[in-house]
Every structure is written in structure tokens, then in C-alpha cells.
Design a protein around this motif. Structure first.
Motif, PDB file in Angstrom:
ATOM      1  N   GLN A   8      31.048  29.990  44.888  1.00 61.31           N
ATOM      2  CA  GLN A   8      30.264  30.814  45.968  1.00 61.31           C
ATOM      3  C   GLN A   8      31.012  31.407  46.949  1.00 61.31           C
ATOM      4  N   VAL A   9      30.914  32.864  47.087  1.00 57.68           N
ATOM      5  CA  VAL A   9      32.149  33.445  47.892  1.00 57.68           C
ATOM      6  C   VAL A   9      31.270  33.289  49.518  1.00 57.68           C
ATOM      7  N   THR A  10      32.316  33.034  50.501  1.00 60.92           N
ATOM      8  CA  THR A  10      31.921  33.217  51.821  1.00 60.92           C
ATOM      9  C   THR A  10      32.617  34.307  52.567  1.00 60.92           C
ATOM     10  N   GLY A  11      32.044  34.889  53.358  1.00 65.26           N
ATOM     11  CA  GLY A  11      32.760  36.227  53.930  1.00 65.26           C
ATOM     12  C   GLY A  11      32.622  37.429  53.121  1.00 65.26           C
ATOM     13  N   ASP A  12      33.375  38.392  53.859  1.00 67.87           N
ATOM     14  CA  ASP A  12      33.130  39.778  53.201  1.00 67.87           C
ATOM     15  C   ASP A  12      34.529  40.712  53.194  1.00 67.87           C
ATOM     16  N   LEU A  66      38.132  45.007  38.079  1.00 66.46           N
ATOM     17  CA  LEU A  66      39.354  44.926  39.379  1.00 66.46           C
ATOM     18  C   LEU A  66      38.972  46.373  40.270  1.00 66.46           C
ATOM     19  N   SER A  67      38.536  45.908  41.436  1.00 65.71           N
ATOM     20  CA  SER A  67      37.982  46.985  42.325  1.00 65.71           C
ATOM     21  C   SER A  67      39.046  46.854  43.350  1.00 65.71           C
ATOM     22  N   ILE A  68      40.265  46.460  43.579  1.00 65.11           N
ATOM     23  CA  ILE A  68      40.959  46.539  44.727  1.00 65.11           C
ATOM     24  C   ILE A  68      42.155  47.522  44.646  1.00 65.11           C
ATOM     25  N   SER A  69      42.278  48.367  43.579  1.00 63.38           N
ATOM     26  CA  SER A  69      43.275  49.161  43.446  1.00 63.38           C
ATOM     27  C   SER A  69      43.195  50.197  44.508  1.00 63.38           C
ATOM     28  N   GLY A  70      42.457  50.716  45.072  1.00 63.23           N
ATOM     29  CA  GLY A  70      42.287  51.636  46.092  1.00 63.23           C
ATOM     30  C   GLY A  70      42.827  51.203  47.452  1.00 63.23           C
ATOM     31  N   LEU A  71      42.567  50.089  47.632  1.00 64.18           N
ATOM     32  CA  LEU A  71      43.018  49.444  49.078  1.00 64.18           C
ATOM     33  C   LEU A  71      44.691  49.093  48.574  1.00 64.18           C
ATOM     34  N   THR A  73      42.187  37.531  45.941  1.00 67.13           N
ATOM     35  CA  THR A  73      40.840  37.788  46.490  1.00 67.13           C
ATOM     36  C   THR A  73      39.879  37.811  45.385  1.00 67.13           C
ATOM     37  N   ARG A  74      38.609  37.873  45.979  1.00 66.61           N
ATOM     38  CA  ARG A  74      37.500  37.899  45.363  1.00 66.61           C
ATOM     39  C   ARG A  74      36.295  38.454  46.148  1.00 66.61           C
ATOM     40  N   GLN A  75      35.725  39.538  45.932  1.00 74.70           N
ATOM     41  CA  GLN A  75      34.484  40.093  46.516  1.00 74.70           C
ATOM     42  C   GLN A  75      34.668  40.113  48.302  1.00 74.70           C
ATOM     43  N   ARG A  76      35.887  40.110  48.464  1.00 77.63           N
ATOM     44  CA  ARG A  76      36.045  40.184  50.096  1.00 77.63           C
ATOM     45  C   ARG A  76      36.729  41.485  50.675  1.00 77.63           C
ATOM     46  N   PRO A  77      36.228  42.633  50.321  1.00 76.28           N
ATOM     47  CA  PRO A  77      37.143  43.761  50.469  1.00 76.28           C
ATOM     48  C   PRO A  77      37.454  44.050  52.000  1.00 76.28           C
ATOM     49  N   ASP A 129      43.360  35.766  51.653  1.00 79.45           N
ATOM     50  CA  ASP A 129      42.612  37.134  51.823  1.00 79.45           C
ATOM     51  C   ASP A 129      41.840  37.295  53.432  1.00 79.45           C
ATOM     52  N   ASP A 130      41.768  36.037  53.795  1.00 82.08           N
ATOM     53  CA  ASP A 130      40.809  36.006  55.105  1.00 82.08           C
ATOM     54  C   ASP A 130      41.935  35.798  56.253  1.00 82.08           C
ATOM     55  N   GLU A 131      43.112  35.788  55.954  1.00 82.98           N
ATOM     56  CA  GLU A 131      43.855  35.793  57.217  1.00 82.98           C
ATOM     57  C   GLU A 131      44.734  36.912  57.817  1.00 82.98           C
ATOM     58  N   HIS A 132      45.226  36.708  58.900  1.00 86.05           N
ATOM     59  CA  HIS A 132      46.106  37.869  59.401  1.00 86.05           C
ATOM     60  C   HIS A 132      47.518  37.367  59.708  1.00 86.05           C
ATOM     61  N   VAL A 133      48.550  38.093  59.513  1.00 85.24           N
ATOM     62  CA  VAL A 133      49.859  37.547  59.814  1.00 85.24           C
ATOM     63  C   VAL A 133      50.329  38.124  61.228  1.00 85.24           C
ATOM     64  N   ARG A 134      51.441  37.698  61.781  1.00 87.89           N
ATOM     65  CA  ARG A 134      52.071  38.176  62.873  1.00 87.89           C
ATOM     66  C   ARG A 134      53.429  38.837  62.429  1.00 87.89           C
TER      67      ARG A 134
END
Length: 318
Positions: free
Chosen positions: A314-318, A46-51, A10-14, A97-102
Motif C-alpha cells: 500500500q502506497v502512502t503519500g503522493d 516506467l513513468s518517471i523518465s520525464g522527471l 520510488t513508486r506512485q509518488r511523483p 523518495d519522500d525525503e529532502h537533502v541539505r
């Protein structure tokens, strides 16, 4: 007991990563397996440690955040392979990181790989609307992505049935980690900012003797960022992807790559213009396919000129 590591870069899409983690916590644990998770932050900090810590607390599954500051999806995915190897994983599954799983995604994907005696297996990625919704024009582009994905998935299923080679994308992917390491297979950093690193990896895995499998039941969904829901993005994405594919073609067969590229520039240019002109008869899918063909022609021409591109800066999404 078989250990399966599920991983994402992931990158900049929390917000998107948080949604992915929410879907992952509902996974079925395949019989005879135990799960662990690795999430790589491909950014300067590194900003994802909390998540990731919260995910571990909610599920009880081992999960860790890894920092890979060198920018490029290849570096991030190689860091995942190394981390899973250090953790003693037997199998490694990739998700974006922009996906969902069943809930049954991993169980079906792993079972499909084992049933086919495959060391690398993939499944469909189905595009869905962004969380905030989209306009009428954006909905038309999304419909194009949905239909294009169905066509691509059907072709891969046919290719597997007929024994022909097909490419597996890393957005829905599972591999026998020992086979990856024995073959010393890693994602090429030269494609880290351009994309196409997973196509290159898949083809090198095939050449190395790994058996590939397609598992159509193992579906994930991908939230398409609104920045990607435009005709201009279809053209630019096709151009960027084609530059990378041309580079792969040159590495595989330099003698024929340029001749094939010239022929495709003419054919794709002509078919693109024809599709665009005939869209009132054949519909908006034909219209968007036409612009994609023009993007492919532009990408081949750029490749012949020796141009490169860096789509992932360039990052797209959030």
C-alpha cells in the motif's frame, strides 16, 4: 576522480519525487568527486523518465531512470546497486523518495565515512510535517516521531563511540560499492514487501567485516504522509516492523529467539499499558510510546504464530 552515485527508489509518488529532485539539484559536489544519479521506478510501468530527464537538463549531472517491475523495495534497491556498478561508481548513496537533502548532506556523509575508514555509513532522518499541513492530533503524532528519531539517533551515536553494533537505515546511507560487491551483499527479497530489508542488510554487512559509521551531521528530512500520522498507524507499523525483526532474530539465533520473544511480549505489553494509563502525568509522548509497545508485542506474537505481512503493498503519500 571518485564517482559517487546518488539513488532513490520510488513508486506512485511523483509529487514527492519531484520535491526530492528539487532538493538534490542544490547539492554541493564533494571535492575530488563527480556525481551521477539513478532513480528506480518500482511499478508495473516506467513513468518517471520525464522527471529524471528534466533533472538532468537542469543540473547537467548524469541521471537515468531504471524500471524494476517486480514489486518490493529489495528488488528496487538491488536494481540500484546493479545500475551503479554498471556505471562504474565507487560509492553509492541512498535517499528515499519522500525525503529532502541539505546542500551539504552528501559532502558530510562521504567525509564521515572516509574519516571513520568505513565502508557503510548513515545519518539522521528527521521527520517533518506533510506539505499540506496537519491537524492538532496529527501534530501530536508528528511530535512523537520527531522525539523518537532524536532518541534513536543519539543511541546510534553512542553505539558507534563505544564500538557496539548499530543498524543503518537505507533512507540516509552511503557505501563503498566495491566492498558491497566483493561481499556479494544485496537486499533480501524476502523482506521486500515487509520492510526491515535495510536492517538485515546492515547486520549482514557488519558480519561480513565491513566497518559501519554514524555521521550525525549528515541530516536529511522526511515528509511524513498524513496517512501515517495516527495512533493506529504507530501500532501497525510497530507490529509490521517487529514481525520482520523476529524473522531476523530467528535467522541469527533460532534457539533463543522464541524465548526472547515470549519475554518481550510480556514486558512490552505491560509497559505499554502502563505508559498509556500514565500519559496525563508523563505526556503524549508516553501515550504514543505505549501504543508502540503494544504493537511490538502484537508483532512478536504474530511472528511466533508464523505470520508475515506486506506493509509496502500500500502506497502512502503522493
Amino acid at each position: 576522480m571518485t564517482r559517487i552515485t546518488v539513488a532513490a527508489a520510488t513508486r506512485q509518488r511523483p509529487r514527492m519525487l519531484a520535491d526530492l529532485l528539487q532538493s538534490l539539484q542544490g547539492l554541493d559536489v564533494p571535492q575530488g568527486a563527480e556525481l551521477s544519479f539513478v532513480f528506480v521506478e518500482n511499478d508495473v510501468i516506467l513513468s518517471i523518465s520525464g522527471l529524471v530527464d528534466d533533472f538532468h537538463k537542469r543540473t547537467g549531472w548524469p541521471a537515468r531512470a531504471v524500471h524494476e517491475p517486480r514489486q518490493g523495495i529489495s528488488y528496487a534497491r538491488n536494481a540500484i546497486i546493479d545500475a551503479a556498478t554498471e556505471d562504474g561508481a565507487d560509492w553509492l548513496a541512498f535517499i528515499d523518495d519522500d525525503e529532502h537533502v541539505r546542500h551539504d548532506w552528501l559532502r558530510l556523509l562521504w567525509a564521515g565515512a572516509k574519516d571513520a575508514n568505513a565502508q557503510l555509513a548513515g545519518g539522521p532522518v528527521v521527520p517533518v510535517a506533510p506539505a499540506m499541513g496537519c491537524s492538532e492530533n496529527e501534530t501530536e503524532v508528528l511530535a512523537y516521531y520527531e522525539r523518537a528519531a532524536k532518541v534513536s539517533n543519539m543511541r546510534k551515536e553512542v553505539a558507534m563511540t563505544s564500538g557496539r553494533r548499530f543498524d543503518i537505515g537505507a533512507g540516509n546511507w552511503i557505501a563503498d560499492l566495491s566492498a558491497i560487491n566483493v561481499g556479494n551483499l544485496r537486499f533480501d527479497p524476502d523482506f521486500g514487501l515487509s520492510g526491515g530489508e535495510d536492517t538485515d542488510f546492515s547486520r549482514r554487512a557488519y558480519k561480513a567485516g565491513l566497518t559501519l559509521a554514524w555521521v550525525p551531521q549528515a541530516i536529511v528530512t522526511e515528509e511524513v504522509a498524513r496517512a501515517r500520522l495516527s495512533t493506529a498507524y504507530i501500532v501497525e507499523r510497530a507490529r509490521a516492523q517487529t514481525i520482520t525483526k523476529f524473522q531476523i532474530m530467528m535467522a541469527e539465533s533460532p534457539k533463543t529467539a522464541k524465548i526472547n520473544a515470549l519475554a518481550q511480549i510480556l514486558s512490552k505489553g505491560a509497559s505499554g499499558l502502563l505508559r498509556i494509563a500514565s500519559w496525563p502525568i508523563f505526556g503524549r509522548y508516553s501515550y504514543h510510546r505505549g501504543y508502540r509497545s503494544l504493537g511490538i508485542a502484537q508483532g512478536l506474537l504474530a511472528g511466533l504464530r508464523g505470520e508475515s505481512q506486506a506493509r509496502y503493498t500500500q502506497v502512502t503519500g503522493d
